[in-house]
Design a protein around this motif. Structure first.
Motif, PDB file in Angstrom:
ATOM      1  N   UNK A 137      35.595  47.922  44.897  1.00  0.00           N
ATOM      2  CA  UNK A 137      36.291  46.628  44.494  1.00  0.00           C
ATOM      3  C   UNK A 137      35.820  45.409  45.177  1.00  0.00           C
ATOM      4  N   UNK A 193      36.031  41.796  49.853  1.00  0.00           N
ATOM      5  CA  UNK A 193      37.102  42.136  51.238  1.00  0.00           C
ATOM      6  C   UNK A 193      37.743  43.647  50.996  1.00  0.00           C
ATOM      7  N   UNK A 252      38.018  46.567  39.044  1.00  0.00           N
ATOM      8  CA  UNK A 252      37.587  45.636  38.272  1.00  0.00           C
ATOM      9  C   UNK A 252      38.120  44.140  38.490  1.00  0.00           C
ATOM     10  N   UNK A 253      39.146  43.980  39.351  1.00  0.00           N
ATOM     11  CA  UNK A 253      39.836  42.860  39.383  1.00  0.00           C
ATOM     12  C   UNK A 253      39.132  41.677  39.942  1.00  0.00           C
TER      13      UNK A 253
END
Lengths: 400, 248
Positions: B167, B100, B118-119
């Motif tokens: 991300x 996203x 890194x999430x």
């Protein structure tokens, strides 16, 4: 993700410190007020603990608490001594009498008359003098060093000096503490200080004077009933509980162990006075302050982070993971806030010990404060979690 | 009656929507956001969804990214019917398959740049240390070397958008969903960001869907679907040989 949850909590320093202060203040208020309450209420039965080497207290069955003696007939002592299993029994006088000091000022004193022969029920700590000196004529031992000790003498009067008739003292002049050799009047009878003692802080705001029983009843107003209680030591072959039952059965008097008598006294003050309610209100106030400040700030913290939780949810974080993050944040804030509050209470307690302020932090009090903080955190996190549960991940596209 | 729009290309279909509908609210207050969407989005291409505000673009990408359940019709994303997945499995599907890029970036300010990137890996179960190391490697390829430990708010808007792209890409998703990725950027930054996104769409087993109002980037699309009042009223194929496209 839990590591990130902690970083999110610590990273928003303004809210984090706000939450911490709210929880810290709540636990401070709860633990401090509870400790003062316990300290204060412990004073109601502190005198019972002061009287050592006694297995049973025998007193009038209608008496509610230790500072409300309902005098017994002198024959009660013999009746108690006649009960099988009594090793020894000693009379005790306890009453509030008015002392007149050399400058003419009057002071209510808590006079204790202990057994002439055995001196059973004497003070635990003697600062100066000897307990045996109580057998000297007119002898009393006076309490010093406590917050309720107010036997102040005119400073210019040497110890032992008796004011001449008509001699005047300036009531506002310099004062000194009571010393050995000082003369006072108890109910217009001469009393001479032969020793100084330390006593536990009690609920009676009057200095304590020890003397022997036979003299104490001469200080007291004349009455057929003057004995406040009988102190009993059980023989080695009988338990205090068994002996107490025998005394109750044979004399009709109340007979309780020191701990039972303390509980009876405590129960009276808890039931019959507004003390628990007043402290309860203060403790409840601490709880609601915690809910209002910490709960609100934690909720706002979650609301501020809702868009990030929404992004995590969109990226595949399960609701369980997000709730775990919120719960962990609440737990960490709670533990730190509790530590802050209890640390402050401990410092307060260390500074207050030995002073006028009653303070006694039982081991249960930190647990109560912890439970209260836990409830606050659960409340705060549940309302925050509700927002997270209802969070629609699609909202992240709405620029919320 | 919906009209089926098919992009005639050799690439296989990544996303197939047939008569997809979505209504918000009930009774008199009900609002039909999608009134029967039919479109095939090929793999290996960049598809833009354009149209006026309130036409259903956001609702459509929310549905095809698995964030919102459709009311009716058929939806398959890389062969998967999302309606058959329960909530937890759907979350896992998003975690593994979708990247996203949000209009507001949604970078967590309390985390470092590398931690933000890194999430998705951490959500997949990778250790934070390993995920952050990989994030730093990816940030280098996006021209953000040495910025991994920075706070997102210390970066410029373009840099933040590149972090958001990192991300979205770090877990190598098959579907990249972008919401107004250039709206907060100037023309040059917008062009560079779109280059990054477009580079992603060239893989044959990937697809990129971009919602945008920014006509400066229309030429970078392989196809443009125009929505109006909950329907696709035009599906436009961008010629491969436009001058702007050739410049890229």
């Amino acid at each position: 993700m839990f590591r990130f949850a902690i970083k999110m909590l610590f990273g928003d320093s303004a809210k984090f410190y706000g939450i911490l202060l709210g929880l810290g203040f709540a636990s401070l208020l709860i633990a401090q007020q509870a400790s003062i309450f316990v300290g204060l209420i412990s004073r109601t039965f502190a005198f019972i603990g002061e009287v050592g080497h006694v297995d049973l207290w025998v007193f009038d069955p209608t008496q509610s608490y230790v500072d409300e003696p309902k005098p017994l007939r002198t024959t009660a002592l013999d009746r108690v001594r006649g009960v099988t299993g009594v090793e020894w029994a000693a009379p005790l006088y306890k009453g509030l009498l008015v002392a007149t000091l050399p400058d003419g000022s009057r002071q209510v004193c808590d006079v204790l008359g202990i057994d002439d022969d055995t001196l059973a029920g004497g003070p635990v700590e003697i600062v100066s003098g000897s307990l045996a000196d109580l057998r000297l004529p007119d002898a009393v031992m006076a309490e010093v060093g406590s917050s309720q000790q107010r036997l102040k003498f005119p400073a210019e009067l040497p110890p032992g000096a008796v004011p001449a008739p008509g001699q005047k003292f300036d009531p506002l002049g310099p004062k000194r503490a009571v010393e050995i050799g000082d003369i006072i009047e108890l109910n217009e009878r001469r009393a001479r200080v032969v020793g100084l003692v330390k006593c536990a802080e009690t609920f009676v705001p009057a200095p304590t004077l020890y003397t022997v029983y036979s003299r104490a009843i001469t200080f007291a107003p004349p009455s057929r009933r003057v004995m406040s209680a009988v102190l009993v030591k059980a023989a080695p072959d009988v338990t205090p509980a068994t002996l107490a039952q025998r005394i109750r059965d044979e004399t009709g008097l109340a007979a309780l162990t020191p701990s039972e008598y303390s509980e009876r006294t405590l129960g009276y003050w808890l039931r019959e006075t507004g003390i628990p309610i007043n402290f309860g209100i203060a403790i409840a106030l601490g709880f609601f302050v915690g809910v209002a400040i910490a709960g609100q700030m934690f909720y706002n913290f979650t609301l501020d982070n809702l868009r990030y939780f929404g992004a995590f949810k969109a990226m595949g974080a399960s609701t369980r993971t997000l709730l775990g993050m919120v719960a962990l944040q609440a737990l960490v804030a709670g533990v730190l806030g509790l530590g802050l509050g209890l640390g402050a209470v401990s410092v307060f307690g260390l500074n207050a010990s030995g002073g006028k302020l009653a303070f006694k932090m039982l081991w249960q009090i930190p647990l109560i404060a912890a439970a209260a903080v836990l409830i606050i955190c659960v409340f705060a996190s549940v309302i925050s979690m509700w927002k997270v549960i209802r969070l629609d991940p699609a909202d992240v596209f709405k620029g919320a | 009656m919906s009209t089926q729009h098919t992009i005639v290309e050799a690439h296989p279909i990544a996303i197939r929507l047939r008569n997809v509908t979505k209504t918000f609210g009930r009774g008199e207050s009900a609002v039909a956001a999608l009134r029967g969407i039919d479109i095939d989005i090929p793999a290996g291409e960049l598809t833009m969804l354009v149209g006026p505000s309130g036409c259903g673009k956001t609702t459509l990408i929310s549905i095809l990214a698995g964030l919102l359940a459709r009311d009716g019709g058929e939806l398959r994303v890389f062969g998967q019917d999302l309606a058959t997945l329960k909530r937890d499995r759907l979350a896992r599907w998003r975690r593994d398959n979708v990247g996203f890029i949000f209009q507001q970036f949604n970078l967590v300010p309390q985390l470092t740049v590398a931690e933000n990137v890194s999430v998705p890996l951490v959500l997949q179960g990778e250790s934070v240390a390993s995920a952050v190391r990989r994030a730093n490697e990816l940030l280098e390829t996006l021209g953000l070397e040495g910025r991994g430990k920075s706070a997102p708010l210390n970066l410029s808007g373009g840099q933040q958008q590149r972090v958001a792209i990192a991300r979205a890409l770090i877990h190598d998703p098959r579907l990249l969903v972008c919401d107004e990725p250039t709206s907060a950027l100037d023309a040059e930054l917008g062009r560079r960001v779109m280059e990054l996104i477009r580079g992603r769409s060239t893989s044959p087993d990937r697809a990129v869907v971009v919602v945008t109002h920014d006509d400066r980037i229309f030429h970078l699309a392989d196809s443009i679907a125009h929505l109006d009042d909950g329907r696709i009223d035009q599906l436009h194929r961008v010629p491969r040989d436009t001058p702007a496209r050739a410049a890229h």
